[in-house]
Design a protein around this motif. Sequence first.
Motif, mmCIF file in Angstrom:
data_model
loop_
_atom_site.group_PDB
_atom_site.id
_atom_site.type_symbol
_atom_site.label_atom_id
_atom_site.label_comp_id
_atom_site.label_asym_id
_atom_site.label_seq_id
_atom_site.Cartn_x
_atom_site.Cartn_y
_atom_site.Cartn_z
ATOM 1 N N TYR A 30 0.961 -1.016 0.085
ATOM 2 C CA TYR A 30 -0.191 -0.136 0.088
ATOM 3 C C TYR A 30 0.767 1.247 0.056
ATOM 4 O O TYR A 30 1.945 1.112 0.215
ATOM 5 N N ILE A 31 0.232 2.365 -0.564
ATOM 6 C CA ILE A 31 0.869 3.733 -0.207
ATOM 7 C C ILE A 31 0.050 4.710 0.388
ATOM 8 O O ILE A 31 -1.042 4.852 0.096
ATOM 9 N N LYS A 32 0.668 5.328 1.259
ATOM 10 C CA LYS A 32 -0.178 6.338 2.067
ATOM 11 C C LYS A 32 -0.056 7.355 1.430
ATOM 12 O O LYS A 32 0.797 8.011 0.794
ATOM 13 N N SER A 33 -1.143 8.313 1.787
ATOM 14 C CA SER A 33 -1.335 9.743 1.465
ATOM 15 C C SER A 33 -0.021 10.380 1.653
ATOM 16 O O SER A 33 0.648 10.585 2.836
ATOM 17 N N GLY A 34 0.703 11.260 0.710
ATOM 18 C CA GLY A 34 2.031 12.036 1.151
ATOM 19 C C GLY A 34 3.207 11.246 1.272
ATOM 20 O O GLY A 34 4.179 11.822 1.423
ATOM 21 N N GLU A 35 3.199 9.888 0.925
ATOM 22 C CA GLU A 35 4.377 8.931 1.012
ATOM 23 C C GLU A 35 4.782 8.952 -0.279
ATOM 24 O O GLU A 35 4.227 8.775 -1.360
ATOM 25 N N ILE A 36 6.147 8.580 -0.198
ATOM 26 C CA ILE A 36 7.051 8.061 -1.353
ATOM 27 C C ILE A 36 7.588 6.707 -1.171
ATOM 28 O O ILE A 36 8.372 6.553 -0.155
ATOM 29 N N LEU A 37 6.953 5.657 -1.868
ATOM 30 C CA LEU A 37 7.311 4.168 -1.805
ATOM 31 C C LEU A 37 8.570 4.133 -2.953
ATOM 32 O O LEU A 37 8.299 4.202 -4.190
ATOM 33 N N GLY A 38 9.788 3.673 -2.289
ATOM 34 C CA GLY A 38 10.738 3.252 -3.261
ATOM 35 C C GLY A 38 10.627 1.981 -3.514
ATOM 36 O O GLY A 38 10.503 1.036 -2.784
ATOM 37 N N SER A 186 22.962 15.384 -10.887
ATOM 38 C CA SER A 186 21.613 15.295 -11.728
ATOM 39 C C SER A 186 20.620 14.524 -11.107
ATOM 40 O O SER A 186 19.538 14.794 -11.049
ATOM 41 N N GLN A 187 21.191 13.243 -10.572
ATOM 42 C CA GLN A 187 20.161 12.556 -9.908
ATOM 43 C C GLN A 187 19.807 13.017 -8.552
ATOM 44 O O GLN A 187 18.412 12.964 -8.327
ATOM 45 N N ARG A 188 20.595 13.715 -7.941
ATOM 46 C CA ARG A 188 20.298 14.517 -6.692
ATOM 47 C C ARG A 188 19.199 15.356 -6.872
ATOM 48 O O ARG A 188 18.346 15.694 -6.146
ATOM 49 N N TYR A 189 19.601 16.310 -8.048
ATOM 50 C CA TYR A 189 18.559 17.361 -8.638
ATOM 51 C C TYR A 189 17.090 16.784 -8.631
ATOM 52 O O TYR A 189 16.007 17.264 -8.165
ATOM 53 N N VAL A 190 16.994 15.665 -9.633
ATOM 54 C CA VAL A 190 15.811 15.138 -9.696
ATOM 55 C C VAL A 190 15.078 14.723 -8.626
ATOM 56 O O VAL A 190 13.803 15.122 -8.599
ATOM 57 N N CYS A 191 15.819 13.949 -7.562
ATOM 58 C CA CYS A 191 15.074 13.467 -6.296
ATOM 59 C C CYS A 191 14.715 14.577 -5.618
ATOM 60 O O CYS A 191 13.461 14.847 -4.795
ATOM 61 N N ASP A 192 15.450 15.583 -5.495
ATOM 62 C CA ASP A 192 15.097 16.714 -4.844
ATOM 63 C C ASP A 192 13.677 17.515 -5.188
ATOM 64 O O ASP A 192 12.975 17.886 -4.556
ATOM 65 N N ASP A 199 6.115 17.837 -1.662
ATOM 66 C CA ASP A 199 5.707 18.951 -0.485
ATOM 67 C C ASP A 199 4.865 19.994 -0.857
ATOM 68 O O ASP A 199 4.214 20.504 -0.011
ATOM 69 N N LEU A 200 4.770 20.343 -2.151
ATOM 70 C CA LEU A 200 3.919 21.350 -2.605
ATOM 71 C C LEU A 200 2.481 20.945 -2.821
ATOM 72 O O LEU A 200 1.739 21.805 -3.263
ATOM 73 N N GLY A 201 2.323 19.678 -2.806
ATOM 74 C CA GLY A 201 0.910 19.300 -3.132
ATOM 75 C C GLY A 201 0.649 19.065 -4.749
ATOM 76 O O GLY A 201 -0.407 18.818 -4.911
ATOM 77 N N ILE A 202 1.939 19.102 -5.528
ATOM 78 C CA ILE A 202 1.769 18.989 -6.944
ATOM 79 C C ILE A 202 1.254 17.400 -7.109
ATOM 80 O O ILE A 202 0.207 17.170 -7.805
ATOM 81 N N ILE A 203 1.974 16.898 -6.377
ATOM 82 C CA ILE A 203 1.587 15.257 -6.431
ATOM 83 C C ILE A 203 1.440 14.926 -4.893
ATOM 84 O O ILE A 203 1.738 15.442 -3.850
ATOM 85 N N LYS A 204 0.302 13.812 -4.748
ATOM 86 C CA LYS A 204 -0.029 13.466 -3.390
ATOM 87 C C LYS A 204 1.042 12.534 -2.929
ATOM 88 O O LYS A 204 1.519 12.382 -1.808
ATOM 89 N N SER A 205 1.228 11.237 -3.771
ATOM 90 C CA SER A 205 2.044 10.289 -3.244
ATOM 91 C C SER A 205 2.771 9.782 -4.650
ATOM 92 O O SER A 205 2.431 10.135 -5.790
ATOM 93 N N MET A 206 3.878 8.863 -4.263
ATOM 94 C CA MET A 206 4.660 8.570 -5.503
ATOM 95 C C MET A 206 5.335 7.121 -5.198
ATOM 96 O O MET A 206 5.615 6.815 -4.201
ATOM 97 N N ILE A 207 5.353 6.323 -6.365
ATOM 98 C CA ILE A 207 5.996 5.160 -6.526
ATOM 99 C C ILE A 207 7.596 5.461 -7.425
ATOM 100 O O ILE A 207 7.409 5.963 -8.422
ATOM 101 N N PHE A 208 8.697 5.306 -6.587
ATOM 102 C CA PHE A 208 9.826 5.624 -7.256
ATOM 103 C C PHE A 208 10.717 4.344 -7.338
ATOM 104 O O PHE A 208 11.085 3.727 -6.429
ATOM 105 N N ILE A 209 10.557 4.082 -8.766
ATOM 106 C CA ILE A 209 11.219 2.548 -9.172
ATOM 107 C C ILE A 209 12.815 2.877 -9.575
ATOM 108 O O ILE A 209 13.101 3.749 -10.279
ATOM 109 N N THR A 210 13.496 2.046 -8.968
ATOM 110 C CA THR A 210 15.123 2.039 -9.430
ATOM 111 C C THR A 210 15.939 0.743 -9.133
ATOM 112 O O THR A 210 15.247 -0.145 -8.343
ATOM 113 N N HIS A 211 16.946 0.533 -9.941
ATOM 114 C CA HIS A 211 17.842 -0.509 -9.443
ATOM 115 C C HIS A 211 18.738 -0.080 -8.661
ATOM 116 O O HIS A 211 19.576 -0.822 -7.955
ATOM 117 N N ASP A 212 18.830 1.174 -8.333
ATOM 118 C CA ASP A 212 20.141 1.610 -7.679
ATOM 119 C C ASP A 212 19.547 1.894 -6.142
ATOM 120 O O ASP A 212 19.066 2.973 -5.910
#
Length: 328
Positions: A30-38, A186-192, A199-212
């Motif tokens: 599950y993903i909670k509101s406001g959460e980023i799940l990697g 650039s990775q750090r910039y994209v993550c930030d 944090d600005l409410g543009i998105i509510k929650s996120m799934i961040f997929i990576t092999h790293d």
Amino acid sequence: MEKVLEVNNLKIYYKTLKGYVKAIDNVSFYIKSGEILGIAGESGCGKSTLGNGLILLKPPMNYISGEAKLNGINLMTLSKKEMRRIRFKDISIIPQYAMDAFSPTKKIKKFISDLVKEHGINPDNKFFEKVKERLRLVNLDESVLNKYSVELSGGMKQRMIMVISTLLDPDLLIADEVTSALDVSSQRYVCDMLVKFRDLGIIKSMIFITHDVAVLNQIADRIMIMYAGQVAEIGDTETILHNPKHPYTQALVNSIPKSNIRYKEKKLTSIEGTPPNLLNIGEGCRFRFRCPYATEICKTKTPKIEELSSDHQIACWNWKKIEGENNE
């Protein structure tokens, strides 16, 4: 806390002439509101299939069973028309290889206009004021709207895709390997920036997929480790990166380079072997072929998810024994 997404026993297979490839097999989270799940794991573990399956099920992907509820609506039962209505608005994606997504024959403004028209939005001056505001947020000049994609650098394309994917303020954003082609800064910039969007409410929650796995320390609130189409371990970022219980998670974390440690002092460890072929794979733990702790039960029974706490789950028959050995 409100849950934006609930996935229960989801199965998505690839149909081939030789049978089904069990790419997503009984996955729950599950993903909670406001959460980023990697979501992390080796290539072929099913993480991108999961992300794409949530937003666009298309051949050769086949939905087998289970559910994926976004704000209470099961995405797996929606028609193409119904899915088109919520895609980009309620759920959106920054796809893998997103920098190649632009048409080379269209200027960026035309590309955006055509995209939003498909979702019933009038790309008028008021709409493009919002676009320009988002461009400033990611340090892009509004002049990029009148350029072709070939005139933009890789980093500029990446930021442009980030803007386009979030223009309608989706409840859930899926970011699929968005840092894999970028340098460290650039990775750090994209993550930030993605965290800022949350944090600005543009998105509510996120799934961040990576092999790293190391990247997830910068962005994820919780981490789900996948192996061969199944969940190995889920927990908060601190737990997964500093106190993992599953032998596969431990192996992934141990393969991350550590700072201020010389090669002569401690060499990086690798995971021997390769992931199994998921074509018609039977019962048993799928990591058993590479696991130094595998026992007889691992060969015959698939481990069930066990709750260690409300935010920490693991699928391993021998985790208690492993923990005891490591603490000796």
